[in-house]
Design a protein around this motif. Structure first.
Motif, PDB file in Angstrom:
ATOM      1  N   GLU A 142      79.415  10.607  18.533  1.00  0.00           N
ATOM      2  CA  GLU A 142      78.499  11.210  16.807  1.00  0.00           C
ATOM      3  C   GLU A 142      79.413  12.165  16.287  1.00  0.00           C
ATOM      4  O   GLU A 142      79.525  12.033  15.039  1.00  0.00           O
ATOM      5  CB  GLU A 142      77.290  11.636  17.412  1.00  0.00           C
ATOM      6  CG  GLU A 142      76.296  10.465  18.276  1.00  0.00           C
ATOM      7  CD  GLU A 142      75.002  11.362  18.636  1.00  0.00           C
ATOM      8  OE1 GLU A 142      74.953  12.672  18.380  1.00  0.00           O
ATOM      9  OE2 GLU A 142      74.110  10.477  19.032  1.00  0.00           O
ATOM     10  N   LEU A 143      79.794  12.925  17.147  1.00  0.00           N
ATOM     11  CA  LEU A 143      81.078  13.960  16.065  1.00  0.00           C
ATOM     12  C   LEU A 143      81.976  13.175  15.574  1.00  0.00           C
ATOM     13  O   LEU A 143      82.420  13.597  14.940  1.00  0.00           O
ATOM     14  CB  LEU A 143      81.253  15.280  17.518  1.00  0.00           C
ATOM     15  CG  LEU A 143      82.186  16.281  17.010  1.00  0.00           C
ATOM     16  CD1 LEU A 143      81.479  16.978  15.796  1.00  0.00           C
ATOM     17  CD2 LEU A 143      82.771  17.139  17.759  1.00  0.00           C
ATOM     18  N   PHE A 144      82.674  12.492  16.584  1.00  0.00           N
ATOM     19  CA  PHE A 144      83.783  11.680  15.805  1.00  0.00           C
ATOM     20  C   PHE A 144      83.477  10.808  14.524  1.00  0.00           C
ATOM     21  O   PHE A 144      84.290  11.062  13.461  1.00  0.00           O
ATOM     22  CB  PHE A 144      84.473  10.756  16.751  1.00  0.00           C
ATOM     23  CG  PHE A 144      85.425  10.046  16.275  1.00  0.00           C
ATOM     24  CD1 PHE A 144      86.754  10.103  16.191  1.00  0.00           C
ATOM     25  CD2 PHE A 144      85.227   8.537  16.138  1.00  0.00           C
ATOM     26  CE1 PHE A 144      87.910   9.520  15.836  1.00  0.00           C
ATOM     27  CE2 PHE A 144      86.173   7.639  15.684  1.00  0.00           C
ATOM     28  CZ  PHE A 144      87.450   8.101  15.374  1.00  0.00           C
ATOM     29  N   GLU A 145      82.224  10.319  14.736  1.00  0.00           N
ATOM     30  CA  GLU A 145      81.650   9.532  13.314  1.00  0.00           C
ATOM     31  C   GLU A 145      81.616  10.344  12.162  1.00  0.00           C
ATOM     32  O   GLU A 145      81.954   9.989  11.070  1.00  0.00           O
ATOM     33  CB  GLU A 145      80.521   8.610  13.958  1.00  0.00           C
ATOM     34  CG  GLU A 145      80.610   7.358  14.646  1.00  0.00           C
ATOM     35  CD  GLU A 145      79.424   6.770  15.162  1.00  0.00           C
ATOM     36  OE1 GLU A 145      78.557   7.432  14.690  1.00  0.00           O
ATOM     37  OE2 GLU A 145      79.603   5.714  15.780  1.00  0.00           O
ATOM     38  N   GLU A 175      83.689  12.462   7.289  1.00  0.00           N
ATOM     39  CA  GLU A 175      84.181  13.619   6.367  1.00  0.00           C
ATOM     40  C   GLU A 175      85.516  13.362   6.038  1.00  0.00           C
ATOM     41  O   GLU A 175      86.075  13.560   4.688  1.00  0.00           O
ATOM     42  CB  GLU A 175      84.401  14.921   7.172  1.00  0.00           C
ATOM     43  CG  GLU A 175      82.757  15.293   7.382  1.00  0.00           C
ATOM     44  CD  GLU A 175      82.837  16.520   8.386  1.00  0.00           C
ATOM     45  OE1 GLU A 175      83.939  17.080   8.570  1.00  0.00           O
ATOM     46  OE2 GLU A 175      81.457  16.983   8.517  1.00  0.00           O
ATOM     47  N   LEU A 176      86.662  12.758   6.989  1.00  0.00           N
ATOM     48  CA  LEU A 176      87.977  12.606   6.330  1.00  0.00           C
ATOM     49  C   LEU A 176      87.951  11.397   5.456  1.00  0.00           C
ATOM     50  O   LEU A 176      88.882  11.424   4.487  1.00  0.00           O
ATOM     51  CB  LEU A 176      88.660  11.885   7.670  1.00  0.00           C
ATOM     52  CG  LEU A 176      89.029  13.193   8.821  1.00  0.00           C
ATOM     53  CD1 LEU A 176      89.751  12.247   9.941  1.00  0.00           C
ATOM     54  CD2 LEU A 176      90.111  14.288   8.180  1.00  0.00           C
ATOM     55  N   ASP A 177      87.034  10.635   5.364  1.00  0.00           N
ATOM     56  CA  ASP A 177      87.094   9.279   4.577  1.00  0.00           C
ATOM     57  C   ASP A 177      86.850   9.931   3.024  1.00  0.00           C
ATOM     58  O   ASP A 177      87.294   9.570   1.994  1.00  0.00           O
ATOM     59  CB  ASP A 177      86.082   8.252   4.739  1.00  0.00           C
ATOM     60  CG  ASP A 177      86.606   7.346   6.010  1.00  0.00           C
ATOM     61  OD1 ASP A 177      87.849   7.400   6.118  1.00  0.00           O
ATOM     62  OD2 ASP A 177      85.763   6.681   6.635  1.00  0.00           O
ATOM     63  N   LYS A 178      85.956  10.840   2.980  1.00  0.00           N
ATOM     64  CA  LYS A 178      85.527  11.526   1.777  1.00  0.00           C
ATOM     65  C   LYS A 178      86.549  12.415   1.198  1.00  0.00           C
ATOM     66  O   LYS A 178      87.051  12.473   0.121  1.00  0.00           O
ATOM     67  CB  LYS A 178      84.392  12.462   1.981  1.00  0.00           C
ATOM     68  CG  LYS A 178      82.988  11.731   2.357  1.00  0.00           C
ATOM     69  CD  LYS A 178      81.654  12.756   2.488  1.00  0.00           C
ATOM     70  CE  LYS A 178      80.516  11.724   2.827  1.00  0.00           C
ATOM     71  NZ  LYS A 178      79.418  12.649   3.127  1.00  0.00           N
ATOM     72  N   MET A 179      87.160  13.304   2.244  1.00  0.00           N
ATOM     73  CA  MET A 179      88.484  14.088   1.783  1.00  0.00           C
ATOM     74  C   MET A 179      89.564  13.142   1.169  1.00  0.00           C
ATOM     75  O   MET A 179      90.247  13.367   0.451  1.00  0.00           O
ATOM     76  CB  MET A 179      88.897  14.840   2.955  1.00  0.00           C
ATOM     77  CG  MET A 179      87.860  15.954   3.421  1.00  0.00           C
ATOM     78  SD  MET A 179      88.505  16.931   4.771  1.00  0.00           S
ATOM     79  CE  MET A 179      89.908  17.696   4.132  1.00  0.00           C
ATOM     80  N   HIS A 180      89.827  11.910   2.046  1.00  0.00           N
ATOM     81  CA  HIS A 180      90.951  10.874   1.581  1.00  0.00           C
ATOM     82  C   HIS A 180      90.620  10.423   0.123  1.00  0.00           C
ATOM     83  O   HIS A 180      91.518  10.254  -0.493  1.00  0.00           O
ATOM     84  CB  HIS A 180      91.069   9.975   2.570  1.00  0.00           C
ATOM     85  CG  HIS A 180      92.223   8.958   2.313  1.00  0.00           C
ATOM     86  ND1 HIS A 180      93.420   9.190   2.182  1.00  0.00           N
ATOM     87  CD2 HIS A 180      92.109   7.675   1.796  1.00  0.00           C
ATOM     88  CE1 HIS A 180      94.075   8.155   1.940  1.00  0.00           C
ATOM     89  NE2 HIS A 180      93.223   7.094   1.604  1.00  0.00           N
ATOM     90  N   LYS A 181      89.511  10.380  -0.203  1.00  0.00           N
ATOM     91  CA  LYS A 181      89.020   9.631  -1.489  1.00  0.00           C
ATOM     92  C   LYS A 181      89.267  10.560  -2.587  1.00  0.00           C
ATOM     93  O   LYS A 181      89.846  10.391  -3.678  1.00  0.00           O
ATOM     94  CB  LYS A 181      87.600   8.948  -1.310  1.00  0.00           C
ATOM     95  CG  LYS A 181      87.436   7.670  -0.399  1.00  0.00           C
ATOM     96  CD  LYS A 181      86.018   7.311  -0.567  1.00  0.00           C
ATOM     97  CE  LYS A 181      85.884   5.981   0.328  1.00  0.00           C
ATOM     98  NZ  LYS A 181      84.601   5.403   0.377  1.00  0.00           N
ATOM     99  N   SER A 182      88.641  11.787  -2.055  1.00  0.00           N
ATOM    100  CA  SER A 182      88.790  12.916  -3.098  1.00  0.00           C
ATOM    101  C   SER A 182      90.373  13.310  -3.470  1.00  0.00           C
ATOM    102  O   SER A 182      90.801  13.408  -4.480  1.00  0.00           O
ATOM    103  CB  SER A 182      88.147  14.106  -2.831  1.00  0.00           C
ATOM    104  OG  SER A 182      88.905  14.526  -1.575  1.00  0.00           O
ATOM    105  N   GLN A 183      91.280  13.188  -2.438  1.00  0.00           N
ATOM    106  CA  GLN A 183      92.543  13.241  -2.351  1.00  0.00           C
ATOM    107  C   GLN A 183      93.244  12.304  -3.576  1.00  0.00           C
ATOM    108  O   GLN A 183      94.161  12.597  -4.343  1.00  0.00           O
ATOM    109  CB  GLN A 183      93.147  13.743  -1.104  1.00  0.00           C
ATOM    110  CG  GLN A 183      93.098  15.059  -0.569  1.00  0.00           C
ATOM    111  CD  GLN A 183      93.622  14.980   0.841  1.00  0.00           C
ATOM    112  OE1 GLN A 183      94.278  14.106   1.269  1.00  0.00           O
ATOM    113  NE2 GLN A 183      93.626  15.944   1.451  1.00  0.00           N
ATOM    114  N   ILE A 184      93.003  11.037  -3.255  1.00  0.00           N
ATOM    115  CA  ILE A 184      93.354   9.799  -4.034  1.00  0.00           C
ATOM    116  C   ILE A 184      92.939   9.937  -5.419  1.00  0.00           C
ATOM    117  O   ILE A 184      93.773   9.916  -6.210  1.00  0.00           O
ATOM    118  CB  ILE A 184      93.074   8.611  -3.433  1.00  0.00           C
ATOM    119  CG1 ILE A 184      93.513   8.442  -1.930  1.00  0.00           C
ATOM    120  CG2 ILE A 184      93.142   7.612  -4.352  1.00  0.00           C
ATOM    121  CD1 ILE A 184      93.183   6.970  -1.175  1.00  0.00           C
TER     122      ILE A 184
END
Length: 533
Positions: A135-138, A143-152
């Protein structure tokens, strides 16, 4: 009257006598009865006494027997009771042991159950931890996906390019770099392949030649001796292998007894030795008496038989070809051709073919066909081993020397010596022999050149051993992987035998070229023989 009175008187006296006798008998009978009655009463009394005594004795004996039987019954009862107690004790002990084992198993099972329960609880705890980590990994992945999209998005704003445009530009740049790297790699690989291609091709060709050469060598250097049953193998081997060792020592042939059903393999490059071993084995198995002394006797007889057969084959060959006046030694050499191969082709068959071809060609050219046949039959006579010695001389020259020695004509000798251009051809028979030799050997599959060099290498191995003093016999076995040397026990002691083995191996290593390795075995045997008369 007087007579009458006398008669009456006599009659009365007789009557009285009879009456008196009867009375006496009656009285005697009465007295006898009385006496008998008294005696009978005494007898009865005595019988009663005896009966009472016998009954008394019988009662006493019966009491004693009864007591004895009672004692025996008691002893038997005690014995049975003891045995019964033993059986009961044994059963009780077994029951106790079984109960103990059951208790141990129960305790072991309970401990295992406890362990399993503990492990199940640990597994449940670990599963819970894994679920929590998952659950913590998901959550972190989201969160990483959100951060990656924001960085892109930020990068797109800064660079003024969309993500797809940047990806396409990166792919194009990587294509150019990959093409240049690939061309450089291909060029270096091609150059390296050019350098190593010739060497690799040679390796492939050599490996192929070695494989084919091995197959052909096995085919031409091995004979199979068929037996009725596998029980014969044990008799041929003998106690501790003494029979098979004696047979190998006497014939120079390696005898291979393996799991092949109803067959024994004879291995030797010399076909004469193989034939001697095969016939000797046949005689020994047929006779049934197999022991070292009998083996040596049979081998000697077989060698004589083979020699006689060789002479017979030579005579039959020259008669079939219509050749007359040939020296006995040359006839013997012709017979030995049957057991010799020339590049894998049977030498006798090859020589017969050449003789027939020479006769036909000589007749067509108007020459003497008998001389041509003679030269064709004897052209490879130098390939037959000389029993005295073998020298490093080409077989054509050696055959010419033999022909000259045994009185052959000059044109026949010249044709023999010149059929491989070792000497100058002086007659027309010589080129005919040369051409017919080539015709016979040029047929597809007629010759295999690897075999000849292989057999020559085995002969060279034996010659190396014969170059040392004290060597009596030498046999190259196991396709040239082993050299077995038999020395004279009177001239070579044990220390010298070990030294001789080393010296022979060193000479083989320095003077010969061979694949793999060669094991040199020196055998020193001492025999004490006496004859009981």
């Amino acid at each position: 009257m007087w007579a009458f009175f006398l008669l009456i008187n006599y009659t009365m006296d007789s009557t009285m006598i009879i009456i008196a006798a009867i009375v006496g008998l009656a009285i005697g009978f009465a007295i006898a009865k009385f006496l008998e009655k008294g005696k009978a009463s005494k007898t009865i009394i005595n019988a009663k006494k005896d009966a009472e005594r016998i009954l008394k004795d019988a009662n006493a004996e019966g009491e004693s027997i009864k007591k004895e039987k009672i004692l025996q019954a008691k002893e038997k009862f005690l014995e049975l009771k003891a045995e019964h107690e033993k059986v009961i004790n044994s059963k009780d002990r077994k029951i106790n042991e079984a109960e103990k084992r059951t208790r141990d198993k129960e305790s072991q099972v309970s401990s295992e159950l406890a362990k399993n329960k503990n492990m199940n609880s640990q597994l449940d705890n670990k599963l819970k931890d894994v679920e929590q980590k998952k659950e913590l990994f998901e959550k972190r992945h989201e969160e990483l996906d959100k951060m990656h999209k924001s960085q892109i998005q930020q990068l797109e704003v800064i660079s003024g390019l969309s993500a797809d445009d940047a990806k396409n530009q990166l792919v194009e740049s990587l294509k150019e770099t990959a093409k240049s790297d690939a061309m450089a790699y291909i060029q270096s690989t091609v150059e390296e392949s050019k350098l190593t291609a010739q060497q690799e091709a040679r390796k492939i060709i050599i490996n192929t030649i070695q494989r084919i050469g091995t197959e052909e060598a096995v085919e031409n250097c091995v004979s199979v001796f068929n037996i009725e049953s596998d029980d014969v193998k044990g008799r041929i081997i003998g106690r501790e292998g003494r029979n098979i060792r004696a047979l190998e020592a006497a014939t120079g042939v390696e005898i291979i007894v393996d799991d092949t059903p109803e067959a024994i393999i004879l291995s030797c490059f010399d076909s004469v030795r193989r034939e001697v071993a095969r016939l000797s084995l046949h005689k020994l198995v047929t006779d049934g008496r197999i022991h070292p002394a009998r083996i040596e006797e049979i081998v000697k007889k077989t060698e004589k038989q083979i020699e006689a057969e060789i002479v017979e084959i030579g005579k039959r060959t020259v008669i079939d070809l219509g050749i007359h006046g040939l020296h006995p030694e040359l006839i013997r050499a012709v017979g030995r051709m049957k057991y010799r191969s020339s590049y894998g082709q049977n030498l006798l068959q090859h020589s017969r073919e050449v003789a027939k071809l020479c006769g036909v060609m000589a007749a067509e050219l108007g020459l003497n066909p008998k001389i041509a046949k003679r030269a064709g039959l004897l052209h490879d006579i130098g390939k037959v081993p000389n029993t005295e010695n073998e020298v490093e001389t080409p077989h054509a020259i050696l055959g010419m020397q033999w022909a000259e020695k045994f009185g052959e004509k000059e044109e026949v000798c010249n044709a023999i010596g010149a059929h491989h251009d070792e000497i100058e051809m002086k007659t027309l028979i010589a080129p005919i022999v040369q051409v017919c030799d080539a015709i016979s050997g040029a047929r597809p599959g007629a010759r295999r050149q690897v075999l000849d060099s292989y057999i020559q290498r085995l002969k060279d191995l034996e010659e190396v051993a014969f170059g040392f003093s004290g060597v009596q016999k030498a046999y190259a076995i196991q396709a040239g992987r082993e050299l077995r040397v038999i020395v004279e026990s009177e001239k070579v002691n044990d220390d010298r035998a070990a030294q001789l083995s080393f010296e022979i191996s060193q000479k083989i290593q320095t003077d010969m070229t061979y694949p793999g390795q060669v094991k040199v075995t020196v055998i020193r045997e001492t025999r004490a023989v006496n004859v009981a008369k």
